[in-house]
Design a protein around this motif. Structure first.
Motif, PDB file in Angstrom:
ATOM      1  N   TRP A  84       0.858  -1.180   0.000  1.00  0.00           N
ATOM      2  CA  TRP A  84       0.000   0.000   0.000  1.00  0.00           C
ATOM      3  C   TRP A  84       0.893   1.228   0.000  1.00  0.00           C
ATOM      4  N   GLU A  85       0.845   1.969  -1.112  1.00  0.00           N
ATOM      5  CA  GLU A  85       1.626   3.202  -1.250  1.00  0.00           C
ATOM      6  C   GLU A  85       0.764   4.381  -0.826  1.00  0.00           C
ATOM      7  N   LYS A  86       1.284   5.196   0.099  1.00  0.00           N
ATOM      8  CA  LYS A  86       0.561   6.361   0.601  1.00  0.00           C
ATOM      9  C   LYS A  86       1.042   7.625  -0.104  1.00  0.00           C
ATOM     10  N   GLN A  87       0.259   8.681   0.014  1.00  0.00           N
ATOM     11  CA  GLN A  87       0.699   9.940  -0.589  1.00  0.00           C
ATOM     12  C   GLN A  87       1.723  10.640   0.295  1.00  0.00           C
ATOM     13  N   ASN A  88       1.821  10.259   1.559  1.00  0.00           N
ATOM     14  CA  ASN A  88       2.894  10.735   2.421  1.00  0.00           C
ATOM     15  C   ASN A  88       3.190   9.612   3.398  1.00  0.00           C
ATOM     16  N   GLY A  89       4.131   9.809   4.273  1.00  0.00           N
ATOM     17  CA  GLY A  89       4.490   8.711   5.156  1.00  0.00           C
ATOM     18  C   GLY A  89       5.108   9.202   6.441  1.00  0.00           C
ATOM     19  N   SER A  90       5.883   8.339   7.054  1.00  0.00           N
ATOM     20  CA  SER A  90       6.498   8.664   8.334  1.00  0.00           C
ATOM     21  C   SER A  90       7.966   8.276   8.303  1.00  0.00           C
ATOM     22  N   VAL A  91       8.717   8.852   9.208  1.00  0.00           N
ATOM     23  CA  VAL A  91      10.122   8.515   9.313  1.00  0.00           C
ATOM     24  C   VAL A  91      10.519   8.608  10.784  1.00  0.00           C
ATOM     25  N   PHE A  92      11.231   7.611  11.255  1.00  0.00           N
ATOM     26  CA  PHE A  92      11.659   7.591  12.650  1.00  0.00           C
ATOM     27  C   PHE A  92      13.096   8.078  12.807  1.00  0.00           C
ATOM     28  N   HIS A  93      13.833   8.152  11.700  1.00  0.00           N
ATOM     29  CA  HIS A  93      15.224   8.573  11.742  1.00  0.00           C
ATOM     30  C   HIS A  93      15.483   9.522  10.584  1.00  0.00           C
ATOM     31  N   ALA A  94      16.309  10.511  10.827  1.00  0.00           N
ATOM     32  CA  ALA A  94      16.584  11.518   9.805  1.00  0.00           C
ATOM     33  C   ALA A  94      17.556  11.030   8.743  1.00  0.00           C
ATOM     34  N   ASP A  95      18.177   9.866   8.956  1.00  0.00           N
ATOM     35  CA  ASP A  95      19.176   9.389   8.004  1.00  0.00           C
ATOM     36  C   ASP A  95      18.696   8.159   7.240  1.00  0.00           C
ATOM     37  N   ARG A  96      17.364   7.935   7.160  1.00  0.00           N
ATOM     38  CA  ARG A  96      16.830   6.775   6.456  1.00  0.00           C
ATOM     39  C   ARG A  96      15.740   7.212   5.492  1.00  0.00           C
ATOM     40  N   PHE A  97      15.384   6.307   4.573  1.00  0.00           N
ATOM     41  CA  PHE A  97      14.334   6.632   3.623  1.00  0.00           C
ATOM     42  C   PHE A  97      13.017   6.901   4.351  1.00  0.00           C
ATOM     43  N   ARG A  98      12.260   7.818   3.811  1.00  0.00           N
ATOM     44  CA  ARG A  98      10.931   8.091   4.347  1.00  0.00           C
ATOM     45  C   ARG A  98      10.012   6.939   3.951  1.00  0.00           C
ATOM     46  N   ARG A  99       9.364   6.339   4.923  1.00  0.00           N
ATOM     47  CA  ARG A  99       8.534   5.167   4.626  1.00  0.00           C
ATOM     48  C   ARG A  99       7.155   5.619   4.179  1.00  0.00           C
ATOM     49  N   VAL A 100       6.833   5.341   2.943  1.00  0.00           N
ATOM     50  CA  VAL A 100       5.551   5.748   2.376  1.00  0.00           C
ATOM     51  C   VAL A 100       4.726   4.529   1.968  1.00  0.00           C
ATOM     52  N   HIS A 101       4.934   3.418   2.649  1.00  0.00           N
ATOM     53  CA  HIS A 101       4.178   2.223   2.301  1.00  0.00           C
ATOM     54  C   HIS A 101       3.935   1.353   3.532  1.00  0.00           C
ATOM     55  N   GLU A 102       2.951   0.502   3.424  1.00  0.00           N
ATOM     56  CA  GLU A 102       2.719  -0.572   4.379  1.00  0.00           C
ATOM     57  C   GLU A 102       2.446  -1.845   3.587  1.00  0.00           C
ATOM     58  N   LEU A 103       2.608  -2.965   4.238  1.00  0.00           N
ATOM     59  CA  LEU A 103       2.311  -4.250   3.624  1.00  0.00           C
ATOM     60  C   LEU A 103       0.956  -4.750   4.111  1.00  0.00           C
ATOM     61  N   VAL A 104       0.255  -5.424   3.220  1.00  0.00           N
ATOM     62  CA  VAL A 104      -0.959  -6.150   3.581  1.00  0.00           C
ATOM     63  C   VAL A 104      -0.788  -7.558   3.024  1.00  0.00           C
ATOM     64  N   ALA A 105      -0.656  -8.543   3.902  1.00  0.00           N
ATOM     65  CA  ALA A 105      -0.357  -9.907   3.482  1.00  0.00           C
ATOM     66  C   ALA A 105      -1.564 -10.804   3.678  1.00  0.00           C
ATOM     67  N   LYS A 178      -7.189   2.981   8.400  1.00  0.00           N
ATOM     68  CA  LYS A 178      -6.866   2.630   7.022  1.00  0.00           C
ATOM     69  C   LYS A 178      -7.939   3.169   6.081  1.00  0.00           C
ATOM     70  N   PRO A 179      -7.583   3.476   4.832  1.00  0.00           N
ATOM     71  CA  PRO A 179      -8.556   4.024   3.888  1.00  0.00           C
ATOM     72  C   PRO A 179      -9.630   3.012   3.511  1.00  0.00           C
ATOM     73  N   VAL A 180     -10.854   3.458   3.438  1.00  0.00           N
ATOM     74  CA  VAL A 180     -11.966   2.579   3.090  1.00  0.00           C
ATOM     75  C   VAL A 180     -11.770   1.974   1.705  1.00  0.00           C
ATOM     76  N   ALA A 181     -11.226   2.738   0.770  1.00  0.00           N
ATOM     77  CA  ALA A 181     -11.059   2.236  -0.596  1.00  0.00           C
ATOM     78  C   ALA A 181     -10.142   1.018  -0.645  1.00  0.00           C
ATOM     79  N   LEU A 182      -9.083   1.021   0.137  1.00  0.00           N
ATOM     80  CA  LEU A 182      -8.186  -0.132   0.190  1.00  0.00           C
ATOM     81  C   LEU A 182      -8.900  -1.333   0.797  1.00  0.00           C
TER      82      LEU A 182
END
Length: 247
Positions: A84-105, A178-182
């Motif tokens: 699931w790709e979001k239009q924005n995301g979160s980051v816990f550390h300033a030196d890592r990629f911004r996480r803009v996705h979650e997994l649904v398995a 979570k978004p209703v559409a997903l």
């Protein structure tokens, strides 16, 4: 549409069996008081599925790696996953990629065959135009076609495993809503018409909204009484739809 208040491990099994279970359990990745992994819910969920049922679970790669043994112990087999790709995301550390996705398995009981699990193939009509070569050579005498090629524009193709939906920031009533559409996509693909969906960590009741729109029956469970009431109010405000596929 039923939304219960309590511990899903105690109250949800009695309301099954479920054609589909959706679960957004705490990932256990922050110091927030509610973000603690819940032990023992997976075996109960697996046992509450119908023979053709399956389970969609939200999580991060970290959370799935940490709980992989729990899925094996519950005799659940991995089927596929969606990013699931979001239009924005979160980051816990300033030196890592911004996480803009979650997994649904998706998982299903190891005792079942994938062919027996309900699965309405997800397609999309945005296939690009393509050129298809004729299998037989066109005739060189008599009625000669005007073209030896034909273009197919659009048409169905398998949906991609990366799905982009806007998150619920700014309008959410739950911190991990979570978004209703997903959720609507997951419900329509994995729960038959008139089937029963079990939402074991209901939160805001977004999965119940998706079930209402998709014409599926719904039982959810939320442990926080205040949030459970807010979710009930939300579901009560959704106009009723007939059971089955909307026309």
């Amino acid at each position: 549409m039923t939304l219960l208040c309590g511990d899903c491990r105690d109250v949800m099994p009695a309301h099954g069996p479920y054609d589909l279970i959706v679960a957004d359990p705490p990932y256990g990745e922050t110091s927030l008081s509610w973000d603690r992994r819940i032990a023992g819910w997976l075996p109960r969920a697996a046992q509450a599925l119908t023979p053709s049922g399956s389970l969609w679970v939200f999580g991060s790669l970290r959370s799935f790696m940490a709980t992989s043994g729990d899925f094996r112990a519950a005799a659940l087999r991995h089927a596929q996953e969606i990013v699931w790709e979001k239009q924005n995301g979160s980051v816990f550390h300033a030196d890592r990629f911004r996480r803009v996705h979650e997994l649904v398995a998706q998982f299903y009981p190891a005792s079942a065959r994938w062919q027996s699990v309900y699965n309405a193939v997800a397609t999309t009509d945005d296939a690009r135009a393509r050129v298809v070569r004729r299998k037989k050579r066109p005739p060189h005498t008599g009625a000669i076609p005007s073209s030896t090629y034909r273009s197919l524009d659009g048409g169905p193709r398998l949906a991609r495993s990366v799905q982009r939906f806007r998150n619920a920031h700014g309008r959410a009533i739950h911190p991990t809503e979570k978004p209703v559409a997903l959720l609507d996509l997951l419900v329509r693909v994995s729960c038959p018409p008139e089937g029963l969906v079990g939402d074991w960590f209901a939160g805001s009741g977004a999965a119940g909204v998706a079930c209402r729109l998709a014409g599926r029956r719904y039982v959810g469970c939320e442990i926080d009484p205040d949030m459970a009431q807010r979710a009930r109010d939300r579901l009560a405000a959704i106009l009723p739809f007939p059971v089955g596929e909307p026309s």
